[in-house]
Scaffold this active site. Structure first.
Site, PDB file in Angstrom:
ATOM      1  N   LYS A 139       2.880 -15.343   2.618  1.00  0.00           N
ATOM      2  CA  LYS A 139       3.076 -16.084   1.364  1.00  0.00           C
ATOM      3  C   LYS A 139       4.571 -16.358   1.272  1.00  0.00           C
ATOM      4  O   LYS A 139       5.240 -15.978   0.298  1.00  0.00           O
ATOM      5  CB  LYS A 139       2.532 -15.251   0.188  1.00  0.00           C
ATOM      6  CG  LYS A 139       2.475 -15.977  -1.131  1.00  0.00           C
ATOM      7  CD  LYS A 139       1.410 -17.048  -1.218  1.00  0.00           C
ATOM      8  CE  LYS A 139       1.517 -17.812  -2.530  1.00  0.00           C
ATOM      9  NZ  LYS A 139       0.676 -19.024  -2.568  1.00  0.00           N
ATOM     10  N   ASP A 187      -6.469  -6.803   4.347  1.00  0.00           N
ATOM     11  CA  ASP A 187      -7.594  -6.153   3.673  1.00  0.00           C
ATOM     12  C   ASP A 187      -8.515  -7.213   3.073  1.00  0.00           C
ATOM     13  O   ASP A 187      -9.735  -7.190   3.249  1.00  0.00           O
ATOM     14  CB  ASP A 187      -7.059  -5.229   2.567  1.00  0.00           C
ATOM     15  CG  ASP A 187      -8.172  -4.581   1.774  1.00  0.00           C
ATOM     16  OD1 ASP A 187      -9.124  -4.074   2.406  1.00  0.00           O
ATOM     17  OD2 ASP A 187      -8.109  -4.587   0.537  1.00  0.00           O
ATOM     18  N   TYR A 211       0.818  -1.211   0.000  1.00  0.00           N
ATOM     19  CA  TYR A 211       0.000   0.000   0.000  1.00  0.00           C
ATOM     20  C   TYR A 211       0.857   1.268   0.000  1.00  0.00           C
ATOM     21  O   TYR A 211       0.410   2.326  -0.413  1.00  0.00           O
ATOM     22  CB  TYR A 211      -0.896   0.039   1.242  1.00  0.00           C
ATOM     23  CG  TYR A 211      -2.212  -0.678   1.096  1.00  0.00           C
ATOM     24  CD1 TYR A 211      -2.276  -1.995   0.691  1.00  0.00           C
ATOM     25  CD2 TYR A 211      -3.407  -0.019   1.399  1.00  0.00           C
ATOM     26  CE1 TYR A 211      -3.485  -2.647   0.585  1.00  0.00           C
ATOM     27  CE2 TYR A 211      -4.623  -0.663   1.292  1.00  0.00           C
ATOM     28  CZ  TYR A 211      -4.656  -1.978   0.883  1.00  0.00           C
ATOM     29  OH  TYR A 211      -5.861  -2.620   0.774  1.00  0.00           O
ATOM     30  N   ASP A 216      -3.258 -18.252   0.728  1.00  0.00           N
ATOM     31  CA  ASP A 216      -4.268 -18.950  -0.086  1.00  0.00           C
ATOM     32  C   ASP A 216      -4.975 -20.012   0.748  1.00  0.00           C
ATOM     33  O   ASP A 216      -6.203 -20.160   0.710  1.00  0.00           O
ATOM     34  CB  ASP A 216      -3.645 -19.530  -1.370  1.00  0.00           C
ATOM     35  CG  ASP A 216      -2.346 -20.293  -1.136  1.00  0.00           C
ATOM     36  OD1 ASP A 216      -1.812 -20.261  -0.011  1.00  0.00           O
ATOM     37  OD2 ASP A 216      -1.860 -20.937  -2.087  1.00  0.00           O
ATOM     38  N   ASP A 270     -12.429  -8.818   4.636  1.00  0.00           N
ATOM     39  CA  ASP A 270     -13.708  -8.812   3.910  1.00  0.00           C
ATOM     40  C   ASP A 270     -14.302 -10.222   3.873  1.00  0.00           C
ATOM     41  O   ASP A 270     -15.514 -10.406   4.033  1.00  0.00           O
ATOM     42  CB  ASP A 270     -13.513  -8.321   2.458  1.00  0.00           C
ATOM     43  CG  ASP A 270     -13.800  -6.829   2.305  1.00  0.00           C
ATOM     44  OD1 ASP A 270     -13.523  -6.090   3.270  1.00  0.00           O
ATOM     45  OD2 ASP A 270     -14.279  -6.413   1.237  1.00  0.00           O
TER      46      ASP A 270
HETATM   47  C1  IPM Z   1     -10.435  -1.014   4.017  1.00  0.00           C
HETATM   48  C2  IPM Z   1     -10.593  -0.438   2.632  1.00  0.00           C
HETATM   49  C3  IPM Z   1      -9.404   0.444   2.321  1.00  0.00           C
HETATM   50  C4  IPM Z   1      -8.168  -0.405   2.403  1.00  0.00           C
HETATM   51  C5  IPM Z   1      -9.475   1.184   0.983  1.00  0.00           C
HETATM   52  C6  IPM Z   1     -10.754   1.969   0.828  1.00  0.00           C
HETATM   53  C7  IPM Z   1      -8.289   2.059   0.760  1.00  0.00           C
HETATM   54  O1  IPM Z   1     -10.756  -1.461   1.708  1.00  0.00           O
HETATM   55  O2  IPM Z   1     -10.314  -0.225   4.971  1.00  0.00           O
HETATM   56  O3  IPM Z   1     -10.451  -2.234   4.148  1.00  0.00           O
HETATM   57  O4  IPM Z   1      -7.828  -1.111   1.441  1.00  0.00           O
HETATM   58  O5  IPM Z   1      -7.508  -0.378   3.450  1.00  0.00           O
HETATM   59 MG    MG Z   2     -10.994  -3.378   2.563  1.00  0.00          MG
END
Ligand code: IPM
Ligand code: MG
Length: 357
Positions: free
Chosen positions: A191, A247, A142, A223, A251
């Site tokens: 990884k 990240d 990042y 993975d 999710d």
């Molecule tokens: C999160 C989001 C952010 C990230 C984006 C919007 C930059 O996906 O906070 O998980 O990747 O950190």
């Molecule tokens: Mg995110």
């Protein structure tokens, strides 16, 4: 006690959910005798529209002068065409970095009341799960060198991942300490079969594990971790991983709880000031319609009470209220299963949670 909170409402559903969480904090203030002073600052697309910059200087200064920061979400189709440096998302990375918030705690647990909303089969979620993802937040790909150049096949773009010993060690320490306070199980995700950064990561985690003999430590390739999360999430307690892997995995972890609208996060640095935000995005498709689920932001405010202000009882009161409202069957649209009636709006859900405090 009195606390100054910077409010970064941001874009899309950001303003609705932040206002909901602020109202919950007001209620906590009334009930427990605290005062929360809120100061709004611009961030993301709305900041671009007003000032030309996604992260104005006043926003950074205001956050640095605050006791803590509550953030909604940034971004939306309106600003998608802008170059990387000017995008709303850049502001989010910028503020994390400016505040030195290298730790991102993303808890994902299954609320018994939401079991039907989880896409996983009963035999898998039946055991329940309670995972704490410790994501490194201010390093890795990042923040690495990036750009465009001419390569073997002509025009190419590149992003690089770099991790220093110091960056890995400090997030590793947070993870081991977090594990010590929970069930003492830690899984580091990398990884290392491919990436040098992961090999350094793994070496340092192994060194740290010598210092924490009580923690049951293991490593896992990313993975495999992605697969294990849906195969048997109950095997995990604390997961520590890099910025990008965190990240992605957070999710995934959110969806198995039933909805990403439930997942809170705390971004922390060396001091007590933190930034608290839902892990979901700005959901432009439902923005301004009073349909968003404010719960993730409300639970993020609870994390602020706990981690930045040391108000454990108050944090517990918010979490208990969320549980009570879910147990009573109240649902926003994202949580609703067939036959569960009509969804509550964002403000109705907020009111239910406030009433339950
Ligand atoms: C999160 C989001 C952010 C990230 C984006 C919007 C930059 O996906 O906070 O998980 O990747 O950190
Ligand atoms: Mg995110």
């Amino acid at each position: 006690m009195e606390f100054n909170i910077a409010l970064l409402r941001g874009d899309g559903i950001g303003p609705e959910i932040v206002d909901g969480a602020a109202a919950v904090l007001e209620k906590i203030g009334e009930k427990f005798g605290h005062r929360f002073n809120f100061t709004p600052y611009l961030i993301g697309g709305c900041a671009i529209d007003e000032t030309g910059e996604p992260l104005p200087k006043e926003t950074v200064e205001g956050c640095l002068a605050s006791d803590s920061v509550l953030l909604g979400a940034v971004g939306g189709p309106k600003w998608d065409g802008l170059p990387g440096e000017k995008r709303p998302e850049k502001a989010l990375l910028g503020i994390r970095s400016a505040l030195g918030l290298f730790t991102n705690l993303r808890p994902a647990s299954l609320y018994p009341a939401l079991r039907a909303a989880s896409p996983l089969k009963d035999e898998i979620v039946g055991k329940g799960f309670d995972i704490m993802i410790v994501r490194e937040l201010t390093g890795g790909i990042y923040f690495g060198d990036r750009g465009f150049r001419q390569g073997k096949y002509g025009e190419e773009a590149f992003d690089t991942e770099a991790y220093s010993f110091t960056e890995i060690e400090r997030i590793g320490r947070v993870a081991f300490e977090t594990a010590m306070k929970r069930s003492k199980r830690l899984c580091s995700v990398d990884k290392a079969n491919v990436l040098e950064t992961s090999r350094l990561w793994r070496r340092i985690m192994h060194e740290l594990s010598e210092e924490y003999p009580e923690v049951e430590y293991r490593d896992m390739f990313v993975d495999n971790a992605a697969m294990q999360l849906v195969r048997d999430p109950s095997q995990f307690d604390v997961i520590v991983t890099s910025n990008m892997f965190g990240d992605i995995l957070s999710d995934e972890a959110s969806q198995i709880t039933g909805s990403i609208g439930m997942l809170a996060s705390a971004s922390l640095g060396a001091g007590t000031r933190g930034m608290y935000e839902p892990i979901h995005g700005s959901a432009p498709d439902i923005a301004g319609q009073n349909k968003a689920n404010p719960t993730a932001t409300i639970l993020s405010a609870a994390m602020m009470l706990r981690y930045s202000f040391g108000l454990t009882e108050e944090a517990g009161a918010v979490e208990a209220a969320v549980n009570k409202v879910l147990d009573a069957g109240f649902r926003t649209a994202d949580l609703l299963c067939a036959g569960e009636g009509d969804p509550l709006s964002c403000t109705e859900m907020t009111t239910k949670i406030i009433e339950a405090i």
